[in-house]
Scaffold this active site. Sequence first.
Site, PDB file in Angstrom:
ATOM      1  N   GLN A   1      19.187  36.015  40.007  1.00 33.98           N
ATOM      2  CA  GLN A   1      19.787  37.325  39.769  1.00 33.98           C
ATOM      3  C   GLN A   1      21.061  37.247  38.933  1.00 33.98           C
ATOM      4  O   GLN A   1      21.767  38.246  38.773  1.00 33.98           O
ATOM      5  CB  GLN A   1      20.078  38.003  41.111  1.00 33.98           C
TER       6      GLN A   1
ATOM      7  N   HIS B   1      22.492  37.689  44.692  1.00 34.80           N
ATOM      8  CA  HIS B   1      23.504  38.615  45.207  1.00 34.80           C
ATOM      9  C   HIS B   1      24.892  38.405  44.583  1.00 34.80           C
ATOM     10  O   HIS B   1      25.857  38.075  45.282  1.00 34.80           O
ATOM     11  CB  HIS B   1      23.595  38.516  46.736  1.00 34.80           C
TER      12      HIS B   1
ATOM     13  N   GLU C   1      21.978  51.482  50.997  1.00 33.68           N
ATOM     14  CA  GLU C   1      23.051  52.389  51.389  1.00 33.68           C
ATOM     15  C   GLU C   1      23.713  53.087  50.214  1.00 33.68           C
ATOM     16  O   GLU C   1      23.851  52.527  49.125  1.00 33.68           O
ATOM     17  CB  GLU C   1      24.139  51.617  52.146  1.00 33.68           C
TER      18      GLU C   1
ATOM     19  N   TYR D   1      32.579  48.135  55.830  1.00 32.46           N
ATOM     20  CA  TYR D   1      31.288  48.821  55.734  1.00 32.46           C
ATOM     21  C   TYR D   1      30.152  48.098  56.450  1.00 32.46           C
ATOM     22  O   TYR D   1      28.996  48.465  56.302  1.00 32.46           O
ATOM     23  CB  TYR D   1      30.999  49.143  54.275  1.00 32.46           C
TER      24      TYR D   1
ATOM     25  N   TYR E   1      13.634  40.133  55.932  1.00 30.01           N
ATOM     26  CA  TYR E   1      12.407  40.277  55.164  1.00 30.01           C
ATOM     27  C   TYR E   1      11.175  39.848  55.962  1.00 30.01           C
ATOM     28  O   TYR E   1      10.088  40.406  55.796  1.00 30.01           O
ATOM     29  CB  TYR E   1      12.503  39.491  53.860  1.00 30.01           C
TER      30      TYR E   1
END
Length: 417
Positions: free
Chosen positions: A130, A194, A290, A300, A311
């Site tokens: 990513q 991430h 979210e 949060y 998963y």
Amino acid sequence: MKTKLTISLLTVSLGLTACHSSPANSTSGSDSSANAPMDTTSYPAVETQKANTNYKPAFAGQTRIQGAKTTTPYDGKVIAEGLKSPWGITTMPDGRLLISEKEGDFRIATAAGELSEPIKGLPQVNSSGQGGLLGVRLDPNFESNRMVYWVFSDDTAAGTLTAVAKGKLSADEKSIEGAKVIYQATPAHKGNLHYGGRIIFDKHGNIIVSTGERSDLVTRPLAQDLNAALGKILRITTDGKPAQGNPFLGKSNALPEILSYGHRNPQGLALHPETGDLWETEFGPRGGDELNRIESGKNYGWPTITYGIEYKGDKVGEGIQQKDGLEQPVYYWDPVLSPSGITFYTGQNILEWKNNLFICGLSSMHIARIILKDNKVVGEERLLGNEGQRFRDITQGQDGALYAITDLGKLYKIDKK
């Protein structure tokens, strides 16, 4: 975990800066009268698939809100193809668009879809997984200083990390001059997932940037660690220093650049055009994506609370969704939207979209239009869902149209017919 630090919980009010062609493909909107009032109560919720969990929302309207439908006829047209895994898009003062490509180049696109050659001179990125060249924004004073700021996955001896860099777009627009890394989100990690990676400017000219918690079980708890820059929303100056007014400035055992924490992988940042509030989207695991309204110094919740599961189907941690001292999302999705870039609509072309939030969906393959009232979601609509595209980022052009990029290298223009 509830922080023991005494902090200011003032709502972030930070103003956002502005921010080869192919035959047009089109997806049309409603044929209803453009003057018809928008009615969010007349349509069922857009999500009809079974949820991954039986978790209950903390309040009415937190998920699966009633649907909405745009009454103004609109088109979603492909105006360019051939971009290489575009990741970020931002509007230039002259109406053109600056686009980042994951492998490490910038491109400039005109509003008609003409693409420049790749812009060189950027630091090397690690584009595995990513990673790569991620979010991009122009300096608020770009017209005079030509400075560009971006986020990328940076290689270090200890592993990769989310980094912020800046450089000057050359007069001939062929290169970035004097590229310099101004911030690195530590600790580094030997993984390629991430990174977060969005970047915007506040009204004071400071940078707001999102970082992911790097996905692995060993790094996941760092989203709750105030000594780590992972899983955070950060606020820094254009030199990479902590910005004045940050909630942890002068506090011991906390990084002063942190604005909020407890995030998983936030890839959407935008400021409300009227309130100035900072809104954020982030990926949940299996379920639990979210939408958050970010307030200074608040937690949060990830990975302590979540509306998703692992998963493989197991619960995350204790499997709880609410805990004192941890913020609830304004809205969540289960199944997931896979939310990436976001923008608020401020144009005049489609008046019923005023102040609506547009969210790029990856696995969901549509753009979500979110209608907000009093900081709550009151309606949701899916746009361009028949295109078969993973929508990565979106911006509003100087012409009042929306422009979105997809993982398959397409640039869409979304506007009134």
